[in-house]
Design an enzyme around this catalytic site. Structure first.
Site, PDB file in Angstrom:
ATOM      1  N   LYS A  11       0.782  -1.336  -0.265  1.00  0.00           N
ATOM      2  CA  LYS A  11      -0.085  -0.172   0.077  1.00  0.00           C
ATOM      3  C   LYS A  11       0.781   1.489   0.442  1.00  0.00           C
ATOM      4  CE  LYS A  11       0.892   1.371   4.514  1.00  0.00           C
ATOM      5  NZ  LYS A  11       1.522   3.164   4.326  1.00  0.00           N
ATOM      6  N   ASP A 137      -2.348  -1.803  10.859  1.00  0.00           N
ATOM      7  CA  ASP A 137      -1.997  -2.155   9.552  1.00  0.00           C
ATOM      8  C   ASP A 137      -2.854  -3.279   8.530  1.00  0.00           C
ATOM      9  OD1 ASP A 137      -1.483   0.431   8.847  1.00  0.00           O
ATOM     10  OD2 ASP A 137       0.776   0.322   8.309  1.00  0.00           O
TER      11      ASP A 137
HETATM   12  P1  ATP Z   1       4.481  -0.642   7.860  1.00  0.00           P
HETATM   13  O1  ATP Z   1       3.787   0.389   6.504  1.00  0.00           O
HETATM   14  O2  ATP Z   1       3.140  -1.740   8.075  1.00  0.00           O
HETATM   15  O3  ATP Z   1       4.916  -0.183   8.987  1.00  0.00           O
HETATM   16  P2  ATP Z   1       6.792  -1.473   6.750  1.00  0.00           P
HETATM   17  O4  ATP Z   1       6.940  -1.863   5.637  1.00  0.00           O
HETATM   18  O5  ATP Z   1       7.583  -0.672   7.337  1.00  0.00           O
HETATM   19  O6  ATP Z   1       5.755  -1.746   7.389  1.00  0.00           O
HETATM   20  P3  ATP Z   1       7.391  -4.485   7.259  1.00  0.00           P
HETATM   21  O7  ATP Z   1       8.206  -4.573   5.874  1.00  0.00           O
HETATM   22  O8  ATP Z   1       6.116  -5.289   7.809  1.00  0.00           O
HETATM   23  O9  ATP Z   1       7.297  -2.791   7.056  1.00  0.00           O
HETATM   24  O10 ATP Z   1       8.596  -4.300   7.434  1.00  0.00           O
HETATM   25  C1  ATP Z   1       9.396  -4.476   8.914  1.00  0.00           C
HETATM   26  C2  ATP Z   1       9.930  -5.617  10.540  1.00  0.00           C
HETATM   27  O11 ATP Z   1       8.471  -6.639  10.241  1.00  0.00           O
HETATM   28  C3  ATP Z   1      10.903  -5.853  10.129  1.00  0.00           C
HETATM   29  O12 ATP Z   1      12.006  -5.598  10.019  1.00  0.00           O
HETATM   30  C4  ATP Z   1      10.642  -7.605   9.691  1.00  0.00           C
HETATM   31  O13 ATP Z   1      11.804  -7.776  10.764  1.00  0.00           O
HETATM   32  C5  ATP Z   1       9.114  -7.927  10.877  1.00  0.00           C
HETATM   33  N1  ATP Z   1       8.666  -8.884   9.382  1.00  0.00           N
HETATM   34  C6  ATP Z   1       7.856  -9.720  10.534  1.00  0.00           C
HETATM   35  N2  ATP Z   1       6.696 -10.317   9.611  1.00  0.00           N
HETATM   36  C7  ATP Z   1       7.507 -10.020   8.413  1.00  0.00           C
HETATM   37  C8  ATP Z   1       7.160 -10.629   7.228  1.00  0.00           C
HETATM   38  N3  ATP Z   1       5.755 -11.684   6.592  1.00  0.00           N
HETATM   39  N4  ATP Z   1       7.689  -9.702   5.961  1.00  0.00           N
HETATM   40  C9  ATP Z   1       8.166  -7.943   5.902  1.00  0.00           C
HETATM   41  N5  ATP Z   1       8.666  -8.535   7.537  1.00  0.00           N
HETATM   42  C10 ATP Z   1       8.201  -8.830   8.549  1.00  0.00           C
END
Ligand code: ATP
Length: 291
Positions: A11, A137
């Site tokens: 997203k 989210d």
């Molecule tokens: P958001 O936008 O919801 O804050 P994000 O895109 O910034 O999320 P993610 O890619 O979800 O961040 O990753 C954040 C942390 O979550 C990573 O450092 C990882 O250790 C952990 N994590 C747990 N499950 C997953 C997964 N299925 N895919 C990616 N990261 C994951």
């Protein structure tokens, strides 16, 4: 059913207004999010035992209980009236810790997929409620499309999709901690006008120029201050003729909106040497349904 596939879409935020700090330590937000056609591919395979096993092609992602997809399966396992287990294969395409809700989307896809795999018969609303236990989210990612999110981000209502434009995503080589950005935001309260209501009007009118004018993220100045790289990418995109530019979530991914494919390509070219991870995608605004 032995095996199901689910698409876990990323997203972007069109707005992110932080309204204040709550008693539970989270911030009250109002934001509009929309799905893009960059997605992880999730394969769920039924197991003969009660284990949850994660396999992932991306070394940075944990494959134990810390993985949000694992937590999603564990939550649904409790809803089954017979012993169930699953192997979850995650083909990661969404950059990690990027502000694109990669982990939340994998969790949401696992909720939708395990619901089918294990014949649980839960509605989308029930899955969203369970998703809220996993992360703010996740309920949005369960339904997809375009939505207004309130509360911690878990109270979602569908709103009209933006026009189907091109989006150039640039993810600098740094991982940003959402918690740290919110902490910094609290320390230096910024005076930025909330834009979610204006964005809602722009979407209702179907006006791309109004959408671009009202792109706004209150966390952006905080992340820019910590990581000046984010501003350099923003400026570069604007110089290359982007119709609108914004950081998504707590960052560090910045995206540019372009009405034409050729313009998107130009923005992409202008980022060469600046940023290694650049993607040209479409706003897909696909909603997920349960049939
Ligand atoms: P958001 O936008 O919801 O804050 P994000 O895109 O910034 O999320 P993610 O890619 O979800 O961040 O990753 C954040 C942390 O979550 C990573 O450092 C990882 O250790 C952990 N994590 C747990 N499950 C997953 C997964 N299925 N895919 C990616 N990261 C994951």
């Amino acid at each position: 059913m032995e095996r199901v596939f689910e698409k876990a879409s990323a997203k972007i935020n069109l707005t992110l207004d932080v309204l204040g700090l709550r008693e539970d330590g989270y911030h009250d937000v109002e934001m509009i999010m929309t799905t893009i056609d960059l997605a992880d591919r999730i394969e769920l395979i039924a197991r003969g035992d009660e284990k949850i096993v994660i396999e992932c092609n991306e070394g940075f992602v944990p494959t134990d209980q810390r993985n949000l997809a694992y937590q999603a399966a564990a939550l649904l396992q409790q809803k089954a009236d017979k012993p169930v287990g699953v192997t979850i294969r995650i083909e990661k395409r969404i950059p990690v810790a990027a502000g694109l809700a990669g982990g939340s989307s994998d969790a949401a896809a696992t909720l939708r997929g395990c619901n089918r795999l294990w014949n649980l018969g839960l509605s989308l609303e029930e899955l969203k409620l369970l998703g809220a236990q996993l992360g703010s989210d996740v309920p949005f990612c369960v339904q997809g499309g375009t939505a207004l999110a309130k509360g911690r981000g878990e109270l979602v209502t569908t709103v009209p999709n933006p026009p189907k434009v091109w989006v150039v995503l640039a993810k600098p080589d740094l991982g940003v901690s959402t918690a740290e950005i919110y902490q910094q935001f609290s320390k230096h309260e910024q005076q930025i006008e909330p834009k979610t209501a204006m964005m809602l009007q722009a979407l209702e009118k179907g006006s791309l120029s109004l959408v671009c004018q009202n792109l706004s993220n209150m966390l952006e100045p905080v992340t820019v201050q910590l990581y000046p790289e984010v501003r350099r990418i923003r400026d570069c995109m604007l110089r290359a003729g982007a119709d609108g530019v914004l950081m998504s979530g707590s960052g560090p991914t910045v995206y540019a909106i372009a009405q034409r494919r050729t313009r998107a390509q130009r923005i992409n070219n202008s980022l060469r040497g600046f940023c290694r991870n650049v993607y040209i995608v479409r706003l897909s605004s696909t909603s997920f349904m349960i049939n």
